[in-house]
Design a protein around this motif. Structure first.
Motif, mmCIF file in Angstrom:
data_model
loop_
_atom_site.group_PDB
_atom_site.id
_atom_site.type_symbol
_atom_site.label_atom_id
_atom_site.label_comp_id
_atom_site.label_asym_id
_atom_site.label_seq_id
_atom_site.Cartn_x
_atom_site.Cartn_y
_atom_site.Cartn_z
ATOM 1 N N GLN A 157 6.985 -0.129 9.425
ATOM 2 C CA GLN A 157 7.821 -0.117 8.226
ATOM 3 C C GLN A 157 7.683 -1.411 7.431
ATOM 4 O O GLN A 157 7.730 -1.395 6.198
ATOM 5 C CB GLN A 157 9.291 0.121 8.597
ATOM 6 C CG GLN A 157 10.177 0.410 7.393
ATOM 7 C CD GLN A 157 9.702 1.600 6.588
ATOM 8 O OE1 GLN A 157 9.427 2.682 7.125
ATOM 9 N NE2 GLN A 157 9.587 1.417 5.275
ATOM 10 N N LEU A 158 7.500 -2.527 8.137
ATOM 11 C CA LEU A 158 7.252 -3.798 7.461
ATOM 12 C C LEU A 158 6.012 -3.675 6.585
ATOM 13 O O LEU A 158 6.008 -4.099 5.418
ATOM 14 C CB LEU A 158 7.058 -4.915 8.497
ATOM 15 C CG LEU A 158 6.507 -6.250 7.967
ATOM 16 C CD1 LEU A 158 7.523 -6.931 7.055
ATOM 17 C CD2 LEU A 158 6.117 -7.160 9.130
ATOM 18 N N CYS A 159 4.961 -3.104 7.134
ATOM 19 C CA CYS A 159 3.712 -2.908 6.403
ATOM 20 C C CYS A 159 3.931 -2.021 5.176
ATOM 21 O O CYS A 159 3.458 -2.335 4.079
ATOM 22 C CB CYS A 159 2.666 -2.296 7.337
ATOM 23 S SG CYS A 159 1.116 -1.875 6.525
ATOM 24 N N ILE A 160 4.648 -0.926 5.342
ATOM 25 C CA ILE A 160 4.908 -0.004 4.234
ATOM 26 C C ILE A 160 5.732 -0.692 3.152
ATOM 27 O O ILE A 160 5.447 -0.559 1.949
ATOM 28 C CB ILE A 160 5.621 1.269 4.749
ATOM 29 C CG1 ILE A 160 4.669 2.074 5.638
ATOM 30 C CG2 ILE A 160 6.115 2.121 3.571
ATOM 31 C CD1 ILE A 160 5.324 3.234 6.345
ATOM 32 N N ASP A 161 6.730 -1.437 3.560
ATOM 33 C CA ASP A 161 7.558 -2.170 2.582
ATOM 34 C C ASP A 161 6.708 -3.162 1.798
ATOM 35 O O ASP A 161 6.872 -3.312 0.572
ATOM 36 C CB ASP A 161 8.693 -2.905 3.299
ATOM 37 C CG ASP A 161 9.741 -1.959 3.865
ATOM 38 O OD1 ASP A 161 9.764 -0.777 3.456
ATOM 39 O OD2 ASP A 161 10.539 -2.406 4.720
ATOM 40 N N ASN A 162 5.804 -3.848 2.489
ATOM 41 C CA ASN A 162 4.927 -4.803 1.818
ATOM 42 C C ASN A 162 3.985 -4.099 0.840
ATOM 43 O O ASN A 162 3.705 -4.602 -0.249
ATOM 44 C CB ASN A 162 4.126 -5.596 2.853
ATOM 45 C CG ASN A 162 4.975 -6.640 3.571
ATOM 46 O OD1 ASN A 162 5.990 -7.099 3.036
ATOM 47 N ND2 ASN A 162 4.574 -7.014 4.773
ATOM 48 N N MET A 163 3.509 -2.906 1.226
ATOM 49 C CA MET A 163 2.649 -2.134 0.323
ATOM 50 C C MET A 163 3.422 -1.715 -0.935
ATOM 51 O O MET A 163 2.871 -1.746 -2.046
ATOM 52 C CB MET A 163 2.106 -0.901 1.036
ATOM 53 C CG MET A 163 0.826 -1.133 1.813
ATOM 54 S SD MET A 163 -0.573 -1.753 0.833
ATOM 55 C CE MET A 163 -0.744 -0.490 -0.422
ATOM 56 N N HIS A 164 4.675 -1.346 -0.779
ATOM 57 C CA HIS A 164 5.493 -0.976 -1.940
ATOM 58 C C HIS A 164 5.615 -2.164 -2.897
ATOM 59 O O HIS A 164 5.521 -1.994 -4.124
ATOM 60 C CB HIS A 164 6.884 -0.516 -1.489
ATOM 61 C CG HIS A 164 6.933 0.917 -1.068
ATOM 62 N ND1 HIS A 164 6.939 1.957 -1.973
ATOM 63 C CD2 HIS A 164 6.981 1.492 0.161
ATOM 64 C CE1 HIS A 164 6.993 3.111 -1.319
ATOM 65 N NE2 HIS A 164 7.013 2.849 -0.021
ATOM 66 N N ARG A 165 5.832 -3.352 -2.362
ATOM 67 C CA ARG A 165 5.937 -4.550 -3.202
ATOM 68 C C ARG A 165 4.643 -4.762 -3.994
ATOM 69 O O ARG A 165 4.667 -5.054 -5.202
ATOM 70 C CB ARG A 165 6.210 -5.784 -2.341
ATOM 71 C CG ARG A 165 7.604 -5.860 -1.730
ATOM 72 C CD ARG A 165 7.757 -7.152 -0.935
ATOM 73 N NE ARG A 165 7.558 -8.329 -1.792
ATOM 74 C CZ ARG A 165 7.151 -9.520 -1.346
ATOM 75 N NH1 ARG A 165 6.876 -9.689 -0.048
ATOM 76 N NH2 ARG A 165 7.011 -10.531 -2.178
ATOM 77 N N ILE A 166 3.528 -4.617 -3.318
ATOM 78 C CA ILE A 166 2.228 -4.825 -3.958
ATOM 79 C C ILE A 166 1.955 -3.751 -5.009
ATOM 80 O O ILE A 166 1.518 -4.055 -6.133
ATOM 81 C CB ILE A 166 1.108 -4.837 -2.896
ATOM 82 C CG1 ILE A 166 1.227 -6.096 -2.015
ATOM 83 C CG2 ILE A 166 -0.274 -4.762 -3.542
ATOM 84 C CD1 ILE A 166 0.393 -6.055 -0.761
ATOM 85 N N LEU A 167 2.238 -2.502 -4.675
ATOM 86 C CA LEU A 167 1.938 -1.404 -5.598
ATOM 87 C C LEU A 167 2.835 -1.424 -6.833
ATOM 88 O O LEU A 167 2.414 -0.978 -7.913
ATOM 89 C CB LEU A 167 2.044 -0.063 -4.871
ATOM 90 C CG LEU A 167 0.911 0.201 -3.860
ATOM 91 C CD1 LEU A 167 1.190 1.462 -3.060
ATOM 92 C CD2 LEU A 167 -0.432 0.319 -4.574
ATOM 93 N N GLU A 168 4.035 -1.937 -6.689
ATOM 94 C CA GLU A 168 4.905 -2.075 -7.869
ATOM 95 C C GLU A 168 4.300 -3.057 -8.865
ATOM 96 O O GLU A 168 4.302 -2.818 -10.081
ATOM 97 C CB GLU A 168 6.306 -2.529 -7.443
ATOM 98 C CG GLU A 168 7.175 -1.429 -6.850
ATOM 99 C CD GLU A 168 7.501 -0.323 -7.855
ATOM 100 O OE1 GLU A 168 7.603 -0.609 -9.063
ATOM 101 O OE2 GLU A 168 7.629 0.838 -7.422
#
Length: 305
Positions: A110-121
């Protein structure tokens, strides 16, 4: 036999965490400076601008593979964000590539997914695209699962399919219509999951390229093999597949004359430009792919610079 030993040797070294730690202290020695565009965002932006001026587009990758804690994952995420903002600020023609392990996948999914969301935004805000590099088979299925989850919200993210995997063609069908980079594969995998011979890998590589193109999907053909490149050109001409549906990709520092020739012919030619202090694993895999690349290391080792 010698070539196989060489490949296995360098792939083994690529996973050595002690040597990776030491490599950060050495700096870009052993020839790595020829294939890694410095350690800072400023240095890689200068390289990208230079390549753009030659008619080449780029994707940049902040190298990092041995992320062991949450703090390192957050730091890597911030570098990705800073890189996207630098791309926007400088106006270069460039995407971003990254690895999920770099963002904490091995620590907490989930940490990885959250970080991906930050980047994709940030990528969405700056009108950019993010490519998730495919790693070894141990991370294969989880990468596809995370991609599927991300693509429910974002249309500016894609991944990579490796031709040496038996399951490549089948999984490609499930990814119909999605932007993919297609590669032969650079990790050492067992006979349980992958082809081992060059002939089998090359055959499957061409097959999945044509499969994805015929599905009407955007296809990035990442190869330095001029025979495969010419085969793809002929196939696309015969099937009247427009040049806007595909691109060729090569690594920074390799076959530069061919890169410029392809771009001059009116094809999109994208250069994969890595940067950062954590260059060791990437460089060892490049040495493993082609024994000729060892000359890079020897030149760097005996350089007076």
């Amino acid at each position: 036999m010698v070539e196989k030993f060489s490949k296995n040797f360098f792939l083994y070294l690529s996973k050595n965490k002690v040597l990776n730690k030491g490599a950060k202290k050495w700096g870009l020695k052993l020839g790595a400076a020829q294939v890694v565009a410095g350690v800072s965002i400023d240095s890689v932006m200068k390289t990208v601008k230079h390549l753009n001026d030659k008619g080449l587009v780029c994707t940049v990758d902040h190298l990092g593979e041995f992320v062991l804690n949450k703090e390192e994952a957050v730091e890597s995420t911030q570098v990705c964000i800073d890189t996207l903002e630098a791309i926007s600020a400088t106006g270069v023609n460039c995407n971003l590539s990254l690895k999920l392990t770099q963002l904490g996948l091995d620590i907490d999914r989930q940490l990885c997914i959250d970080n991906m969301h930050r980047i994709l935004e940030v990528a969405k805000k700056t009108n950019n695209f993010v490519r998730i590099d495919m790693e070894d088979y141990a991370h294969y299925h989880v990468t596809l699962e995370i991609l599927d989850e991300l693509q429910k919200k974002y249309d500016n993210v894609g991944t990579v399919m490796q031709a040496y995997l038996y399951c490549a063609s089948k999984d490609l069908e499930n990814l119909k219509g999605r932007s993919l980079r297609l590669v032969k594969g650079a990790y050492k995998e067992s006979t349980d999951v992958s082809f081992q011979s060059k002939e089998e890998i090359d055959k499957n590589y061409l097959a999945i390229i044509k499969q994805h193109l015929l599905n009407g999907s955007y296809t990035a053909i990442a190869s330095h093999d001029h025979e495969i490149i010419e085969n793809v050109k002929r196939f696309c001409a015969e099937k009247q597949i427009p040049k806007t549906q595909f691109e060729f990709q090569m690594l920074y520092g390799f076959r530069t004359e061919l890169q410029e020739k392809i771009a001059a012919e009116g094809y999109t030619m994208r250069v994969y430009v890595p940067f950062g202090k954590d260059w060791y694993g990437y460089f060892m895999r490049r040495l493993a792919e082609r024994p000729q690349n060892v000359s890079f290391a020897l030149k760097g080792l005996f350089s007076k610079k």
